[in-house]
Design an enzyme around this catalytic site. Structure first.
Site, PDB file in Angstrom:
ATOM      1  N   GLN A  37      28.615  25.934 -66.321  1.00 14.68           N
ATOM      2  CA  GLN A  37      28.855  27.288 -65.791  1.00 14.68           C
ATOM      3  C   GLN A  37      27.645  28.205 -65.946  1.00 14.68           C
ATOM      4  OE1 GLN A  37      32.787  27.738 -68.039  1.00 14.68           O
ATOM      5  NE2 GLN A  37      33.164  28.855 -66.142  1.00 14.68           N
ATOM      6  N   HIS A  79      40.764  23.047 -70.556  1.00 16.58           N
ATOM      7  CA  HIS A  79      40.087  23.702 -69.428  1.00 16.58           C
ATOM      8  C   HIS A  79      38.576  23.420 -69.480  1.00 16.58           C
ATOM      9  CE1 HIS A  79      39.632  27.286 -66.603  1.00 16.58           C
ATOM     10  NE2 HIS A  79      38.389  27.100 -67.022  1.00 16.58           N
ATOM     11  N   GLU A  80      37.997  23.530 -70.683  1.00 18.13           N
ATOM     12  CA  GLU A  80      36.544  23.349 -70.802  1.00 18.13           C
ATOM     13  C   GLU A  80      36.134  21.889 -70.624  1.00 18.13           C
ATOM     14  OE1 GLU A  80      34.877  25.959 -70.527  1.00 18.13           O
ATOM     15  OE2 GLU A  80      36.549  27.298 -70.967  1.00 18.13           O
ATOM     16  N   CYS A 125      39.262  31.511 -64.427  1.00 18.04           N
ATOM     17  CA  CYS A 125      38.006  30.838 -64.735  1.00 18.04           C
ATOM     18  C   CYS A 125      36.855  31.765 -64.369  1.00 18.04           C
ATOM     19  CB  CYS A 125      37.918  29.534 -63.939  1.00 18.04           C
ATOM     20  SG  CYS A 125      36.402  28.610 -64.266  1.00 18.04           S
ATOM     21  N   LEU A 126      35.879  31.868 -65.252  1.00 17.06           N
ATOM     22  CA  LEU A 126      34.743  32.763 -64.986  1.00 17.06           C
ATOM     23  C   LEU A 126      33.952  32.322 -63.756  1.00 17.06           C
ATOM     24  CD1 LEU A 126      33.437  33.322 -68.643  1.00 17.06           C
ATOM     25  CD2 LEU A 126      34.787  34.901 -67.250  1.00 17.06           C
ATOM     26  N   HIS A 150      35.795  21.148 -67.104  1.00 16.51           N
ATOM     27  CA  HIS A 150      34.502  21.576 -66.543  1.00 16.51           C
ATOM     28  C   HIS A 150      33.447  20.492 -66.740  1.00 16.51           C
ATOM     29  CE1 HIS A 150      34.717  25.692 -65.127  1.00 16.51           C
ATOM     30  NE2 HIS A 150      35.395  26.077 -66.190  1.00 16.51           N
ATOM     31  N   GLY A 153      36.265  30.938 -73.055  1.00 18.62           N
ATOM     32  CA  GLY A 153      35.588  29.656 -73.150  1.00 18.62           C
ATOM     33  C   GLY A 153      34.513  29.608 -72.089  1.00 18.62           C
TER      34      GLY A 153
HETATM   35 CO    CO Z   1      36.558  27.766 -66.356  1.00 17.75          CO
END
Ligand code: CO
Length: 166
Positions: free
Chosen positions: A51, A134-135, A92-93, A138, A46
């Site tokens: 991000q 999760h998204e 998480c990226l 963000h 995701g």
């Molecule tokens: Co993330």
């Protein structure tokens, strides 16, 4: 085009987002295409617009390895959550190397707009529910370091990622 992924303590990860308007501007369409290339390259599941440095209310859910075709969630809203909660390891990226357990509702109902602006309603109690939560976090400036129950990998990174607000 693969975009650079923003990492903490970049403030764009904490900033409020702006709703996306329809019909989608060509720059937003381009952004969604670029986010797809970026999430694939990063081996993620995701990716939210902040991000990649864009304060826009949109994210991509990329669960093709689980057999779910990729889809964007635009202006998403979680409208129902189950009382039942589950702890699952997340990464998480924007926080590379850090993994930990996060407890979230198991089941959610989410409403979002698709590429055409049509409102979609999705009910899920598996991976989609998890990744969407999760998204959506963000998109309200919340990261897993804010809600980790325990760190399973990368304890030493907590200090490096510790947020510097303001
Ligand atoms: Co993330």
């Amino acid at each position: 085009m693969v975009l650079p992924i923003v990492k903490l303590p970049a403030q764009v990860l904490r900033r409020p987002v702006t709703d996306v308007s329809f019909p989608l501007h060509k720059d937003v369409r381009r952004l969604i295409r670029d986010m797809l290339e970026t999430v694939i390259k990063a081996d993620g599941i995701g990716l939210a617009a902040p991000q990649v440095g864009q304060s826009l209310n949109l994210a991509l859910i990329y669960l093709e390895t689980s057999g779910i075709p990729v889809f964007p969630i635009i202006n998403p809203k979680i409208v129902e959550t189950s009382k039942q909660r589950v702890a699952i390891e997340e990464g998480c990226l924007s926080l590379p190397g850090l993994f930990g357990e996060v407890t979230r509702p198991k089941k959610i109902v989410i409403e979002y707009q698709d590429m055409h602006g049509k409102v979609q309603r999705l009910d899920d109690n598996g991976w989609i529910a998890r990744v969407c939560q999760h998204e959506v976090d963000h998109l309200i400036g919340t990261l897993i370091i804010d809600k980790l129950d325990s760190v399973t990998q990368g304890q030493e990174l907590l200090k490096i990622y510790s947020d510097r607000k303001g």
